[in-house]
Design an enzyme around this catalytic site. Structure first.
Site, PDB file in Angstrom:
ATOM      1  N   GLY A   1      -8.951 -11.469  13.271  1.00  0.00           N
ATOM      2  CA  GLY A   1      -7.893 -12.382  13.703  1.00  0.00           C
ATOM      3  C   GLY A   1      -8.319 -13.802  13.407  1.00  0.00           C
TER       4      GLY A   1
ATOM      5  N   CYS B   1     -14.769  -7.778  12.590  1.00  0.00           N
ATOM      6  CA  CYS B   1     -14.694  -9.240  12.513  1.00  0.00           C
ATOM      7  C   CYS B   1     -14.386  -9.846  13.887  1.00  0.00           C
ATOM      8  CB  CYS B   1     -13.675  -9.649  11.446  1.00  0.00           C
ATOM      9  SG  CYS B   1     -13.824 -11.380  10.998  1.00  0.00           S
ATOM     10  N   TYR B   2     -13.204 -10.423  14.068  1.00  0.00           N
ATOM     11  CA  TYR B   2     -12.887 -10.974  15.392  1.00  0.00           C
ATOM     12  C   TYR B   2     -12.979  -9.884  16.456  1.00  0.00           C
ATOM     13  CZ  TYR B   2     -10.335 -12.856  19.330  1.00  0.00           C
ATOM     14  OH  TYR B   2      -9.993 -13.234  20.592  1.00  0.00           O
TER      15      TYR B   2
ATOM     16  N   HIS C   1     -15.547  -7.041   6.705  1.00  0.00           N
ATOM     17  CA  HIS C   1     -14.278  -6.315   6.599  1.00  0.00           C
ATOM     18  C   HIS C   1     -14.466  -5.030   5.786  1.00  0.00           C
ATOM     19  CE1 HIS C   1     -11.558  -9.239   8.408  1.00  0.00           C
ATOM     20  NE2 HIS C   1     -12.396 -10.150   7.938  1.00  0.00           N
TER      21      HIS C   1
ATOM     22  N   GLU D   1     -12.380  -2.757   5.392  1.00  0.00           N
ATOM     23  CA  GLU D   1     -11.097  -2.286   4.848  1.00  0.00           C
ATOM     24  C   GLU D   1     -10.780  -2.829   3.461  1.00  0.00           C
ATOM     25  OE1 GLU D   1     -11.586  -4.365   7.292  1.00  0.00           O
ATOM     26  OE2 GLU D   1     -10.084  -5.928   7.445  1.00  0.00           O
TER      27      GLU D   1
ATOM     28  N   GLY E   1      18.509   5.402  -5.480  1.00  0.00           N
ATOM     29  CA  GLY E   1      17.764   5.531  -6.736  1.00  0.00           C
ATOM     30  C   GLY E   1      16.305   5.176  -6.526  1.00  0.00           C
TER      31      GLY E   1
ATOM     32  N   VAL F   1      12.534   5.081  -4.367  1.00  0.00           N
ATOM     33  CA  VAL F   1      11.681   6.178  -3.912  1.00  0.00           C
ATOM     34  C   VAL F   1      11.861   6.479  -2.423  1.00  0.00           C
ATOM     35  CG1 VAL F   1       9.687   4.644  -3.611  1.00  0.00           C
ATOM     36  CG2 VAL F   1       9.314   7.085  -3.887  1.00  0.00           C
ATOM     37  N   ASP F   2      12.111   5.463  -1.600  1.00  0.00           N
ATOM     38  CA  ASP F   2      12.151   5.703  -0.152  1.00  0.00           C
ATOM     39  C   ASP F   2      13.296   6.630   0.244  1.00  0.00           C
ATOM     40  OD1 ASP F   2      10.171   3.834  -0.341  1.00  0.00           O
ATOM     41  OD2 ASP F   2      11.341   2.189   0.496  1.00  0.00           O
ATOM     42  N   SER F   3      14.504   6.304  -0.225  1.00  0.00           N
ATOM     43  CA  SER F   3      15.633   7.161   0.144  1.00  0.00           C
ATOM     44  C   SER F   3      15.522   8.511  -0.569  1.00  0.00           C
ATOM     45  CB  SER F   3      16.965   6.478  -0.166  1.00  0.00           C
ATOM     46  OG  SER F   3      17.089   6.193  -1.538  1.00  0.00           O
TER      47      SER F   3
ATOM     48  N   LYS G   1       4.045   3.126   1.983  1.00  0.00           N
ATOM     49  CA  LYS G   1       4.612   3.406   0.656  1.00  0.00           C
ATOM     50  C   LYS G   1       3.776   4.414  -0.146  1.00  0.00           C
ATOM     51  CE  LYS G   1       7.829   1.686  -2.254  1.00  0.00           C
ATOM     52  NZ  LYS G   1       9.167   1.225  -1.823  1.00  0.00           N
TER      53      LYS G   1
END
Ligand code: XMP
Length: 518
Positions: free
Chosen positions: A47, A74-75, A162, A164, A217, A219-221, A374
């Site tokens: 943070g 970290c924080y 970090h 990540e 059209g 990818v999500d839907s 995603k």
């Protein structure tokens, strides 16, 4: 737990890459509420604040007393040290970026058998100078006398750096060890499990009811609908609205390739005329977006009514209508962000999706990918057998080519931008750049300039190329494409698209620019 970190979502994604389901919660959620959800482990993010700053978000020590494994980053690492009686101080040495980490005591469980010295990504001013009682210090750096500690008995650990980010080469391994070895969580979050669980959840929610799903059209839907289809089969009807603002070949991709891959029941609504006449004479970008959003809802509503009427006529009488609307909402849209000084980009344009539909039509929402990032949606899409062209498709805005034609949308301008776009995409694909960038497209500027072609004076339009890289669309940089590729695209558009005599390349970043031009 998100303390306003730049990387909170990234941490959640990395945890999932270690095959452990994760959610992001704001640091403002009371510890009692958090524990009531029975987490298998808690990660405290970084943070922007100092533990000592006025009004700093300190951690309630109760968090560490419940027996739940905790990893501080970290924080979060400093807040943990502070809450448990260690010391955090301003050491005067700030470390930003690549930093040399030196393991102590064999590195503990988190760093066991990793290189004794190696780079990690740091970003801190304060440092932990004394670990709380019961903790073993397992690493140090020039600016952080305590750069990692752990108390495996209490299943508590922390790192100043970090883990990540990719610049900490062993970071994912360290996260994995915390989750699997210190916290003892079984890695079970796999695409196959996600699909199975989602399918069961859809069946439980809808039990026999009928659903409708708007396909865009994208990818999500597409993945949302494929999951629903797997769960309920023909109780799902997909609706695809052709608003006439699509790119060339897009409708066929949905009608032919998507249907072939999934077997969904699809209704295409040809509303090209309707959208074009609603847009006639309108040049203002926000007005264009609003008109498209409204028309979309109207068309969708009419389509469902017609579907129902048709079925009644066919005598399939007894059904309860379409009670559910399936949508491709993703997890990043759901996270209650606590970003400090965050980017308010989502407020800058009225983004179009099917957001207005549930209220107006009294649908109950089904959101099968609401818990997914995603990359997880893409994995699920591949596993469900969707075509690669859909799974890895670049994002495309809901209002389509209308926001890539500056000013009024006319059939002639649509033709120009569509032809230019086809050339951009085919050259990007041929050169292997298409899947390496976030987006690549053509924009038609309402600017005519003087040119010369075959000894003739021309007075034609300008096309701007926009090619950007981005992680999430919130910030973006323009891509340094090879000049030869730019030259080829430019040549082809000027030669092949009637009405264009000039090409420019957009070299602005977001912010302060945006990705689309409207
Ligand atoms: P901007 O232009 O705001 O775009 O930098 C950020 C990302 O969002 C996409 N975009 C949209 N997507 N409906 C969408 O579904 C919209 O109305 C819309 N407007 C922009 C844009 O393509 C980029 O990826």
């Amino acid at each position: 737990m998100d303390f306003g970190a730049q990387y909170a979502q990234l941490i959640a994604r990395r945890v999932r890459e270690a095959q452990v389901y994760s959610e992001v919660v704001a640091h403002t959620v009371p510890v009692s509420e958090l524990l009531a959800r029975e987490p298998a482990a808690i990660v405290l993010s970084g943070g922007p604040a100092s533990v000592y700053a006025h009004g700093a978000r300190r951690v309630d020590p109760a968090l560490f007393e419940a027996g739940v494994p905790v990893l501080g980053i970290c924080y979060g690492f400093q807040a943990m040290a502070d809450a448990l009686g260690g010391r955090v101080a301003r050491t005067g040495t700030r470390e930003y970026g690549r930093t040399d980490l030196q393991l102590l005591d064999g590195g503990g469980v988190l760093h066991r058998e990793l290189p004794a010295r190696g780079p990690v990504w740091m970003s801190h001013g304060d440092a932990v100078t004394a670990a709380p009682e019961g903790f073993v210090v397992t690493a140090r750096s020039a600016g952080a006398p305590v750069a990692a500690f752990e108390d495996t008995g209490r299943r508590l650990a922390g790192v100043q750096y970090h883990p990540e980010v990719v610049h900490s080469p062993h970071g994912q391994e360290v996260l994995r060890r915390f989750l699997h070895e210190i916290a003892g969580i079984r890695p079970s979050w796999t695409t196959a499990n996600v699909i199975d669980e989602t399918v069961s959840a859809i069946q439980a929610q809808t039990h026999g009811g009928r659903l409708i799903c708007g396909l865009s059209g994208g990818v999500d839907s597409a993945v949302a609908a494929a999951l629903v289809h797997r769960a309920v089969g023909d109780a799902l009807t997909c609706v695809f609205v052709d608003h006439g603002l699509l790119r060339s070949g897009e409708r066929a991709q949905v009608e032919r390739d998507y249907v072939a891959a999934t077997g969904v029941k699809l209704v295409t609504i040809d509303a090209r005329e309707r959208f074009l006449s609603a847009l006639a004479g309108v040049a203002d970008p926000e007005q264009k977006r609003k008109i498209i959003g409204n028309e979309f809802i109207n068309v969708f509503q009419k389509a469902t009514e017609e579907l129902l009427a048709e079925e009644r006529q066919n005598g399939s009488g007894e059904h309860s209508g379409y009670r559910f609307l399936a949508q491709g909402t993703l997890y990043p849209d759901v996270i209650e962000s606590v970003a400090i000084g965050g980017n308010p980009a989502h407020l800058i344009k009225s983004h179009h999706n099917v957001g207005g539909l549930p209220e107006r039509m009294h649908f109950e929402l089904v959101e099968p990918v609401r818990e997914l990032f995603k990359d997880e949606v893409r994995q699920a899409g591949l596993q469900l057998g969707l075509p690669k062209e859909i799974v890895y498709r670049q994002p495309f805005p809901g209002p389509g080519l209308a926001v890539r034609i500056l000013g009024e949308v006319t059939p002639e301008r649509l033709r120009i931008v569509r032809e230019a776009d086809t050339i951009v995409q085919s050259e990007m694909e041929a050169s292997d750049w298409y899947y390496r960038v976030w987006q690549s497209f053509a924009v038609l500027l309402p600017v005519q300039t003087v040119g010369v072609m075959g000894d003739q004076r021309t007075y034609d339009y300008t096309v701007a190329l926009r090619v950007v890289e981005s992680q999430d669309g919130m910030t973006a940089d323009w891509v340094r494409l090879p000049h030869e590729l730019l030259a080829r695209i430019s040549n082809r558009i000027v030669n092949e698209v009637k009405g264009v005599n000039k090409i420019v390349y957009d070299i602005s970043t977001k912010p302060p620019s945006t990705i689309e031009w409207e």
